[in-house]
Design an enzyme around this catalytic site. Sequence first.
Site, short mmCIF file in Angstrom:
data_model
loop_
_atom_site.label_atom_id
_atom_site.label_comp_id
_atom_site.label_asym_id
_atom_site.label_seq_id
_atom_site.Cartn_x
_atom_site.Cartn_y
_atom_site.Cartn_z
CE LYS A 193 9.94 69.88 -22.63
NZ LYS A 193 9.43 69.63 -21.25
CD GLU B 183 21.09 79.24 -25.48
OE1 GLU B 183 21.20 79.94 -24.46
OE2 GLU B 183 19.99 78.77 -25.86
N GLY C 202 13.30 69.33 -18.80
CA GLY C 202 14.63 69.27 -19.41
C GLY C 202 15.69 68.72 -18.47
NE ARG C 203 14.50 71.73 -12.95
CZ ARG C 203 13.62 72.51 -13.57
NH1 ARG C 203 13.84 72.86 -14.83
NH2 ARG C 203 12.54 72.93 -12.97
CD GLU D 186 16.66 75.26 -15.47
OE1 GLU D 186 17.53 75.98 -15.98
OE2 GLU D 186 16.21 74.23 -16.03
CG HIS E 149 45.69 69.93 -1.98
ND1 HIS E 149 46.83 70.00 -1.20
CD2 HIS E 149 45.27 68.64 -1.93
CE1 HIS E 149 47.11 68.79 -0.72
NE2 HIS E 149 46.18 67.96 -1.15
CE LYS F 108 16.05 79.60 -22.77
NZ LYS F 108 15.22 78.39 -22.98
#
Length: 546
Positions: free
Chosen positions: A208, A214, A269-270, A355, A386, A510
Amino acid sequence: MKNINPTQTYAWNQLRNHFLDIKAIHIKDLFFMDKYRFKKNSIVFQDFMIVDFSKNRITKQTLQLLLELARECFLEEAIQDMFAGKLINATENRAVLHTALRNTSDKSITVNHINIMAEINKELEKIKIFSNLVIQGRWKGYTGKSISDIVNVGIGGSYLGPYMVTEALRAYKNHLNVHYISNIDGTDVTEVLRKINLETTIFLIASKSFSTDETLSNANYLKHWCVLKTNNPQYLENHFFALCDNAHLAVKFGIKYENIFKFWDWVGGRFSLWSSSGLSIALSIGFKNFKLLLNGAHAMDQHFLHSKLSQNIPVILALVSIWYTNFFHTETEAIFPYDAYMHALPEYLQQSVMESNGKSVDRNGCLVGWKTSPIIWGQSGTNGQHSFFQLLHQGTFLVPCDFIIPVISHNSVNNHHEKLLSNFLAQTRSLAFGSNYASEKKGFLNYRTEYPNLVHKLCSGNQPTNSIMLKKITPYSLGSLLALYEHKVFTQGVILNIFSFDQWGVELGKSFAEKIYKNIEKEISHESYDSSTLGLLNIYKAWRSR
């Protein structure tokens, strides 16, 4: 939104007393006392989804008190505020309008006196045109070949949402291969580059702000790789696209302005998979199916906006979660999709929930005195059975679980799906009711004396679950399911009096990383860092130099 301490409400105090009255009641007793419990505690959404919350440690009174809590916290007013575009993300002074991205009505939505629907529809048309060009083979790479591979470069919501959806809807996938690069670990980008041919690949840089470290580190590496391969920076326009709200930085990076797909600062963002950040989805399944995904989410939006609280699926699930987290003091919730295509759903919901609501300061700026977000985890069934289901059945933790399954599988192989459904039903039943041979009249010590060889097989049950059954995993039904969870998170944030739409904790790490990176080649004084960080940094330098 009103800023109300939930623990000071009448309903919360009543819930405290009510919890003492029912904490020892077993789920099987609740079913024994009411043969219509399932009917009273399940909700059908349209004709393709049923949400069964009957296997929870709740009574009619529990729900009444929880609904009263929602009313005392002015939940209905907060819902209206979000859909109306009010600046409910107060710490960033932003509206929260991911719902507008899937608005299929003619109703205008205004932000800063601007009808944003015109911009949204313009961007959707751009996504439609471009995705059709690529899918039909009419968008060419720098050597004139059609595109075969899409690489989405983004992290957080720019990765988790699109990746989860493209995996969940693999049954609708076309011929294009979609890859995701998110991690700053060089392995991520290296492994993807081994699978692609630049001549037939396009890169979607999803950020955005167009400044996420990253994402930009990977994007710069890919740009350098592309220029080396082609020996012509001009060819970037055939292969690089930006999904962002900062056109200036994207152009400065080297992306042609016409190759920029916009999304806005009122899209968290999410929650961005519904925006141009979901371009990889549209390319993978086609624009028609992408639109169905949006339509399904819009249908759940309307349910959330207009249904009365007692029949509102996201509200009910949110209230039940608050009940466990704050009164039973559970720490985690588990998500189990019984569909292999939906394997990435638990990871996606980890970000969506934690978040958003992983906060310890309320909207008044005070430290909270109650629990906020549970820890979210899970795995696709039946693999988890399992692995860690042993702890759910006989461990010392109470873990509320969501079980999700489609009635119709995209891959009908022998009697596999019938067996999958049998496991789905068996797990929720056994978690709720426990061992069939467990005595209801004898205490554990007596049971141990009389049945020494069976005591280790004893499963006490009383483990709560929600069952969500979908007719089939389609773009439309998936959209509704994801919107359901989004609104559940919002509801929890409203009632728990926290801001769900910022993530300042993420920013702290960050800023520390940036400082360490700038000093990594320098001599660092003992005053700069704690002894652990300094010691590890020095060992890194020593081992790297050998």
